[in-house]
Scaffold this motif. Structure first.
Motif, PDB file in Angstrom:
ATOM      1  N   ASP A  85      61.804  55.206  38.948  1.00 48.17           N
ATOM      2  CA  ASP A  85      62.022  56.370  38.533  1.00 48.17           C
ATOM      3  C   ASP A  85      62.668  56.710  37.237  1.00 48.17           C
ATOM      4  OD1 ASP A  85      60.255  57.435  40.529  1.00 48.17           O
ATOM      5  OD2 ASP A  85      61.851  57.728  41.655  1.00 48.17           O
ATOM      6  N   ARG A  86      63.323  55.528  36.871  1.00 49.89           N
ATOM      7  CA  ARG A  86      64.336  55.632  35.531  1.00 49.89           C
ATOM      8  C   ARG A  86      63.378  55.763  34.374  1.00 49.89           C
ATOM      9  NH1 ARG A  86      69.680  54.125  34.669  1.00 49.89           N
ATOM     10  NH2 ARG A  86      70.109  54.645  32.613  1.00 49.89           N
ATOM     11  N   HIS A  87      63.343  56.900  33.699  1.00 50.72           N
ATOM     12  CA  HIS A  87      62.534  56.783  32.448  1.00 50.72           C
ATOM     13  C   HIS A  87      62.608  55.561  31.607  1.00 50.72           C
ATOM     14  CE1 HIS A  87      60.713  59.152  29.423  1.00 50.72           C
ATOM     15  NE2 HIS A  87      61.421  58.724  28.406  1.00 50.72           N
ATOM     16  N   GLY A  88      61.438  55.326  31.276  1.00 49.36           N
ATOM     17  CA  GLY A  88      61.310  54.061  30.390  1.00 49.36           C
ATOM     18  C   GLY A  88      61.005  52.747  31.158  1.00 49.36           C
ATOM     19  N   CYS A  89      61.454  52.864  32.261  1.00 50.58           N
ATOM     20  CA  CYS A  89      61.411  51.398  33.230  1.00 50.58           C
ATOM     21  C   CYS A  89      60.020  51.095  33.825  1.00 50.58           C
ATOM     22  CB  CYS A  89      62.346  51.351  34.286  1.00 50.58           C
ATOM     23  SG  CYS A  89      62.656  49.766  35.136  1.00 50.58           S
ATOM     24  N   GLU A  90      59.767  50.060  33.513  1.00 52.10           N
ATOM     25  CA  GLU A  90      58.239  49.561  34.087  1.00 52.10           C
ATOM     26  C   GLU A  90      58.134  48.611  35.226  1.00 52.10           C
ATOM     27  OE1 GLU A  90      55.235  50.661  32.737  1.00 52.10           O
ATOM     28  OE2 GLU A  90      56.523  51.984  31.372  1.00 52.10           O
ATOM     29  N   GLU A  91      59.336  48.432  35.909  1.00 48.95           N
ATOM     30  CA  GLU A  91      59.482  47.390  36.940  1.00 48.95           C
ATOM     31  C   GLU A  91      59.247  48.293  38.362  1.00 48.95           C
ATOM     32  OE1 GLU A  91      63.202  45.369  37.076  1.00 48.95           O
ATOM     33  OE2 GLU A  91      63.307  45.435  34.947  1.00 48.95           O
ATOM     34  N   VAL A  92      58.928  47.456  39.282  1.00 44.95           N
ATOM     35  CA  VAL A  92      58.847  48.147  40.637  1.00 44.95           C
ATOM     36  C   VAL A  92      59.650  48.925  41.251  1.00 44.95           C
ATOM     37  CG1 VAL A  92      57.823  47.483  42.844  1.00 44.95           C
ATOM     38  CG2 VAL A  92      57.119  46.327  41.022  1.00 44.95           C
ATOM     39  N   GLY A  93      59.811  49.913  41.797  1.00 46.76           N
ATOM     40  CA  GLY A  93      60.977  50.863  41.998  1.00 46.76           C
ATOM     41  C   GLY A  93      60.746  50.737  43.830  1.00 46.76           C
ATOM     42  N   ASP A  94      61.407  49.838  44.282  1.00 45.76           N
ATOM     43  CA  ASP A  94      61.314  49.546  45.502  1.00 45.76           C
ATOM     44  C   ASP A  94      62.799  49.666  46.462  1.00 45.76           C
ATOM     45  OD1 ASP A  94      62.634  47.188  44.682  1.00 45.76           O
ATOM     46  OD2 ASP A  94      61.388  45.692  45.581  1.00 45.76           O
ATOM     47  N   CYS A  95      63.685  50.428  45.802  1.00 52.33           N
ATOM     48  CA  CYS A  95      64.859  50.529  46.352  1.00 52.33           C
ATOM     49  C   CYS A  95      65.153  52.051  46.307  1.00 52.33           C
ATOM     50  CB  CYS A  95      66.108  49.926  45.507  1.00 52.33           C
ATOM     51  SG  CYS A  95      65.928  48.169  45.326  1.00 52.33           S
ATOM     52  N   PRO A  96      65.020  52.849  47.577  1.00 50.84           N
ATOM     53  CA  PRO A  96      65.238  54.062  47.587  1.00 50.84           C
ATOM     54  C   PRO A  96      66.783  54.668  47.483  1.00 50.84           C
ATOM     55  CG  PRO A  96      64.839  53.277  49.780  1.00 50.84           C
ATOM     56  CD  PRO A  96      64.611  52.081  48.911  1.00 50.84           C
ATOM     57  N   ALA A  97      67.092  55.665  46.870  1.00 52.35           N
ATOM     58  CA  ALA A  97      68.375  56.203  46.614  1.00 52.35           C
ATOM     59  C   ALA A  97      68.293  57.850  46.693  1.00 52.35           C
ATOM     60  CB  ALA A  97      68.777  55.743  45.175  1.00 52.35           C
ATOM     61  N   PRO A  98      69.220  58.485  47.476  1.00 51.74           N
ATOM     62  CA  PRO A  98      68.964  59.830  47.840  1.00 51.74           C
ATOM     63  C   PRO A  98      69.375  60.446  46.396  1.00 51.74           C
ATOM     64  CG  PRO A  98      71.168  59.022  48.729  1.00 51.74           C
ATOM     65  CD  PRO A  98      70.440  57.799  48.196  1.00 51.74           C
ATOM     66  N   LYS A  99      68.492  61.856  46.460  1.00 53.64           N
ATOM     67  CA  LYS A  99      68.725  62.356  45.149  1.00 53.64           C
ATOM     68  C   LYS A  99      69.880  63.350  45.267  1.00 53.64           C
ATOM     69  CE  LYS A  99      64.048  62.643  43.620  1.00 53.64           C
ATOM     70  NZ  LYS A  99      62.930  63.830  43.403  1.00 53.64           N
ATOM     71  N   ALA A 100      70.164  63.686  46.405  1.00 58.09           N
ATOM     72  CA  ALA A 100      71.321  64.541  46.844  1.00 58.09           C
ATOM     73  C   ALA A 100      72.181  64.097  48.022  1.00 58.09           C
ATOM     74  CB  ALA A 100      71.231  65.989  46.674  1.00 58.09           C
ATOM     75  N   PRO A 101      73.383  64.410  48.219  1.00 62.66           N
ATOM     76  CA  PRO A 101      73.863  64.076  49.711  1.00 62.66           C
ATOM     77  C   PRO A 101      73.121  64.759  50.733  1.00 62.66           C
ATOM     78  CG  PRO A 101      75.771  64.452  48.277  1.00 62.66           C
ATOM     79  CD  PRO A 101      74.399  64.809  47.585  1.00 62.66           C
ATOM     80  N   ASN A 102      72.825  64.328  51.941  1.00 66.73           N
ATOM     81  CA  ASN A 102      72.216  64.738  53.195  1.00 66.73           C
ATOM     82  C   ASN A 102      70.856  65.438  52.671  1.00 66.73           C
ATOM     83  OD1 ASN A 102      74.568  64.058  54.575  1.00 66.73           O
ATOM     84  ND2 ASN A 102      75.458  66.049  53.918  1.00 66.73           N
ATOM     85  N   SER A 103      70.041  64.680  51.685  1.00 63.50           N
ATOM     86  CA  SER A 103      68.658  65.100  51.551  1.00 63.50           C
ATOM     87  C   SER A 103      67.795  64.026  51.746  1.00 63.50           C
ATOM     88  CB  SER A 103      68.821  65.404  49.859  1.00 63.50           C
ATOM     89  OG  SER A 103      67.486  65.711  49.528  1.00 63.50           O
ATOM     90  N   ARG A 104      66.682  64.522  52.016  1.00 61.52           N
ATOM     91  CA  ARG A 104      65.383  63.479  52.394  1.00 61.52           C
ATOM     92  C   ARG A 104      64.610  62.959  51.168  1.00 61.52           C
ATOM     93  NH1 ARG A 104      63.629  62.812  57.358  1.00 61.52           N
ATOM     94  NH2 ARG A 104      64.231  63.986  59.109  1.00 61.52           N
ATOM     95  N   ASP A 105      64.994  63.887  50.008  1.00 59.01           N
ATOM     96  CA  ASP A 105      64.349  63.440  48.870  1.00 59.01           C
ATOM     97  C   ASP A 105      64.967  62.132  48.221  1.00 59.01           C
ATOM     98  OD1 ASP A 105      62.825  65.501  49.044  1.00 59.01           O
ATOM     99  OD2 ASP A 105      64.172  66.947  47.573  1.00 59.01           O
ATOM    100  N   ARG A 106      64.272  61.183  47.637  1.00 62.25           N
ATOM    101  CA  ARG A 106      64.460  59.917  47.279  1.00 62.25           C
ATOM    102  C   ARG A 106      64.299  59.598  45.811  1.00 62.25           C
ATOM    103  NH1 ARG A 106      68.046  59.983  50.852  1.00 62.25           N
ATOM    104  NH2 ARG A 106      67.705  59.088  52.986  1.00 62.25           N
ATOM    105  N   TRP A 107      64.994  59.010  45.119  1.00 63.04           N
ATOM    106  CA  TRP A 107      64.556  58.180  43.980  1.00 63.04           C
ATOM    107  C   TRP A 107      64.354  56.774  44.264  1.00 63.04           C
ATOM    108  CZ3 TRP A 107      64.430  61.402  39.822  1.00 63.04           C
ATOM    109  CH2 TRP A 107      65.207  62.547  39.688  1.00 63.04           C
ATOM    110  N   TYR A 108      63.223  56.188  43.685  1.00 63.53           N
ATOM    111  CA  TYR A 108      62.956  54.919  43.885  1.00 63.53           C
ATOM    112  C   TYR A 108      63.179  54.095  42.605  1.00 63.53           C
ATOM    113  CZ  TYR A 108      61.143  56.272  48.277  1.00 63.53           C
ATOM    114  OH  TYR A 108      60.893  56.623  49.589  1.00 63.53           O
TER     115      TYR A 108
END
Length: 177
Positions: free
Chosen positions: A31-54
């Motif tokens: 999800d990082r702008h300009g990165c073409e690698e596989v996004g397989d590491c989820p990270a929370p967008k905000a504390p106690n949120s179900r939304d994730r960055w990959y």
């Protein structure tokens, strides 16, 4: 309505490539702008949120770099939470005799390596060699041989502790089943 086409796949795996499918594999990019690698590491967008960055591994490490598990807790709460985590995860603690002590082949802990240095032995010494070296060195600095010599007594204690560490390690390694 189009007529269904006949498949060339007869159902025999040897007639098609391994892991071959008709559908394309879904690959999520970082999800990082300009990165073409596989996004397989989820990270929370905000504390106690179900939304994730990959993120890819590099960007996930960058994202988590300044993350503090104990943020917002006072000293007593930090200690209580750390103690609870330690007790909860005690079953996953690594066995003591598997710890790597630095030099050597990884089969001895750092304490064992220091004990071997005190006895003047290499890291691959077996227990009979350890016992022999301890006896030879202990005979020269034993308090009965050198009475009223504080330096010899201190050296003897150092050798005694080194031998006890190595003996305990050998007992842990032996199968008693």
């Amino acid at each position: 309505m189009p007529k269904p086409r006949r498949s060339n796949d007869w159902g025999f795996p040897r007639w098609r490539g391994y892991e071959s499918e008709r559908a394309a594999a879904n690959v999520k990019l970082c999800d990082r702008h300009g990165c073409e690698e596989v996004g397989d590491c989820p990270a929370p967008k905000a504390p106690n949120s179900r939304d994730r960055w990959y993120f890819c591994q590099r960007h996930a490490a960058e994202y988590n770099q300044k993350w503090d598990y104990f943020e917002g807790l006072d000293k007593a709460e930090k200690a209580a939470r750390a103690k609870a985590e330690q007790a909860e995860n005690a079953g996953y603690a690594e066995a003591q005799h598997y710890g790597w002590g630095g030099s050597g082949d990884g089969s001895r802990t750092q304490d064992e390596m220091r004990a071997l240095d005190a006895l003047g032995l290499e890291s691959d010494a077996d227990f009979p060699a350890i016992k022999k070296a301890w006896r030879e060195k202990a005979k020269t600095v034993h308090p009965d041989v050198k009475p009223n010599d504080a330096e010899a007594a201190q050296e003897f204690q150092k050798l005694q502790v080194a031998y006890e560490v190595l003996k305990a390690a050998e007992e842990r390694r032996e199968w008693k089943g």
